[in-house]
Design an enzyme around this catalytic site. Structure first.
Site, PDB file in Angstrom:
ATOM      1  N   LYS A 129      -4.759  -6.035  -3.275  1.00 16.72           N
ATOM      2  CA  LYS A 129      -4.751  -4.983  -2.246  1.00 16.72           C
ATOM      3  C   LYS A 129      -6.170  -4.571  -1.902  1.00 16.72           C
ATOM      4  CE  LYS A 129      -0.245  -2.888  -3.213  1.00 16.72           C
ATOM      5  NZ  LYS A 129       0.466  -1.657  -3.567  1.00 16.72           N
ATOM      6  N   LYS A 221       4.807 -13.817  -1.518  1.00 14.34           N
ATOM      7  CA  LYS A 221       5.896 -12.874  -1.781  1.00 14.34           C
ATOM      8  C   LYS A 221       6.363 -12.170  -0.504  1.00 14.34           C
ATOM      9  CE  LYS A 221       4.762  -8.881  -3.332  1.00 14.34           C
ATOM     10  NZ  LYS A 221       4.319  -7.648  -3.986  1.00 14.34           N
ATOM     11  N   LYS A 224       6.357  -5.600   2.142  1.00 11.08           N
ATOM     12  CA  LYS A 224       6.398  -4.614   3.228  1.00 11.08           C
ATOM     13  C   LYS A 224       5.108  -4.623   4.028  1.00 11.08           C
ATOM     14  CE  LYS A 224       8.784  -1.319   0.326  1.00 11.08           C
ATOM     15  NZ  LYS A 224       8.316  -0.331  -0.639  1.00 11.08           N
TER      16      LYS A 224
END
Ligand code: TYM
Length: 358
Positions: A129, A221, A224
């Site tokens: 991230k 993966k 969202k």
């Protein structure tokens, strides 16, 4: 509708009737998708029969990346409603909002002060991230797994049902409880034996569906945060949209669906989704689809996805028509969760030597 209290015990590792505890949660960021359902929420449902279950909407985690204040409350409600729509029963489970129980933030601080920085810097999700966010990485993003450890440890959770991407965070929570709190601060009983302060949860058990991959790239993966909405199926997507996304999902030039071929991640992922959504074993799904072309398989998968999500979507719509009920569920959840969490927090405060207020 009134919600009877299942009688949660105020502290200790077991709830009413000595059942082991479960704690898990999902962030209210954007629309929940098939990965969240198959990897986590769906597995929570059965645990309600055998465990004392706590499910929180982790809104404090949702602000570790830039968020829209105007959406946070609505996304929090919608996530709670989805828990119920997926089969979480407030008569048997405690459903609550993380920020409503301030013990989460307080225990997070106490754990922060004993957690080595380099344990956090090596977290894979942080590194991924942080790379995406460049210069704008918040201290909260680095600290995210400590808050998650606080969530788990406050409830003396035995089991934490999560998808594969949370495995490392659960291991960190175990290490913090064991090595940084119990090993250092546990008081001794009359025989000189240490009395653990925090319950160390079981190691992660991953089930089928623990890693649902993107529809547009079988090697990454389903997430969202992927800017391409076509990469995921949201739980509330209407049937036409589900069919369209599956129709456009990435394929390969080979005929026939199969598991376990490293050259064919999309076949593995979509066949796995079909097995889970149609309620087939992996063997039965393989037998059914081994000779199928993509053109035959995709409508079958779309039909299975639409049928699996329809009852959940219907229940969700009903729940959203009754905002009072949802708010009662969350209010009662807050009280039950708050009692358990406060008792654990008090044990930690005492072990760390704080002066009690008079
Ligand atoms: P979050 O909101 O990213 O995801 C919620 C749950 O969904 C699982 N999941 C997946 N499973 C399979 N395939 C996927 N593609 C996929 N994407 C997500 C996640 O593993 C997770 O179980 N940090 C957590 C939330 C959290 C939490 C906790 C969980 C906060 N405190 C305490 C358990 C206990 C998270 O961000 O999940």
């Amino acid at each position: 509708m009134a919600i009877p209290d299942p009688g949660i015990a105020p502290s200790g590792s077991a709830g009413p009737s000595g059942r082991p505890r479960v704690l898990s949660g999902v962030q209210p960021t954007g629309a929940l998708h098939l990965g969240n359902w198959l990897g986590a929420i769906r597995n929570w449902v059965d645990l309600q029969d055998s465990h004392d279950t706590f499910f929180c909407v982790v809104d404090l985690h949702a602000i570790t990346v830039p968020h829209e204040p105007a959406r946070l409350a609505e996304d929090t409600l919608s996530t709670a409603a989805l828990y119920l729509a997926c089969g979480i029963d407030p008569q048997r489970s405690t459903v609550f909002v993380q920020s409503h129980v301030s013990a989460h933030s307080e225990l997070c601080w106490l754990l922060n002060c004993v957690t080595p920085l380099n344990w956090l810097e090596r977290m894979i999700q942080f590194k991924e991230k942080a790379l995406k966010q460049g210069a704008d990485v918040s201290a909260g993003l680095l600290d995210y797994p400590v808050l998650m450890a606080a969530d788990i440890l406050l409830y003396d959770a035995d089991r934490v049902p999560v998808g594969e991407d949370q495995k490392q965070h659960l291991e960190l929570a175990r290490d913090i409880a064991q090595q940084r709190i119990n090993a250092r601060f546990a008081p001794r009983d009359g025989e000189g034996e240490p009395m653990p302060i925090l319950k160390v949860p079981e190691p992660p058990i991953l089930r089928e569906g623990a890693r649902v991959m993107s529809l547009t790239d079988g090697r990454s993966k389903m997430s969202k945060s992927d800017p391409n909405e076509g990469s995921r199926i949201a739980l509330l997507d209407p049937p036409e949209l589900i069919s369209r996304k599956i129709k456009r999902a990435k394929t390969d030039p080979q005929m026939g669906l199969e598991f376990g071929n490293p050259e064919r991640p999309e076949a593995d992922n979509l066949l796995g989704l079909y097995a889970l959504l149609a309620g087939r074993s992996r063997e039965a799904a393989t037998a059914e689809c081994a000779a199928m072309g993509w053109g035959t398989f995709k409508p079958l998968l779309a039909e299975a996805a639409v049928a699996a999500l329809a009852p959940l979507q219907q229940r969700y719509r009903e729940l959203r028509r009754d905002p009072r009920y949802l708010s009662e569920v969350l209010q009662q959840g807050r009280e039950r969760a708050g009692n358990v969490a406060e008792a654990t927090l008090e044990r930690v405060r005492q072990a760390l030597g704080f002066l009690p207020p008079t």
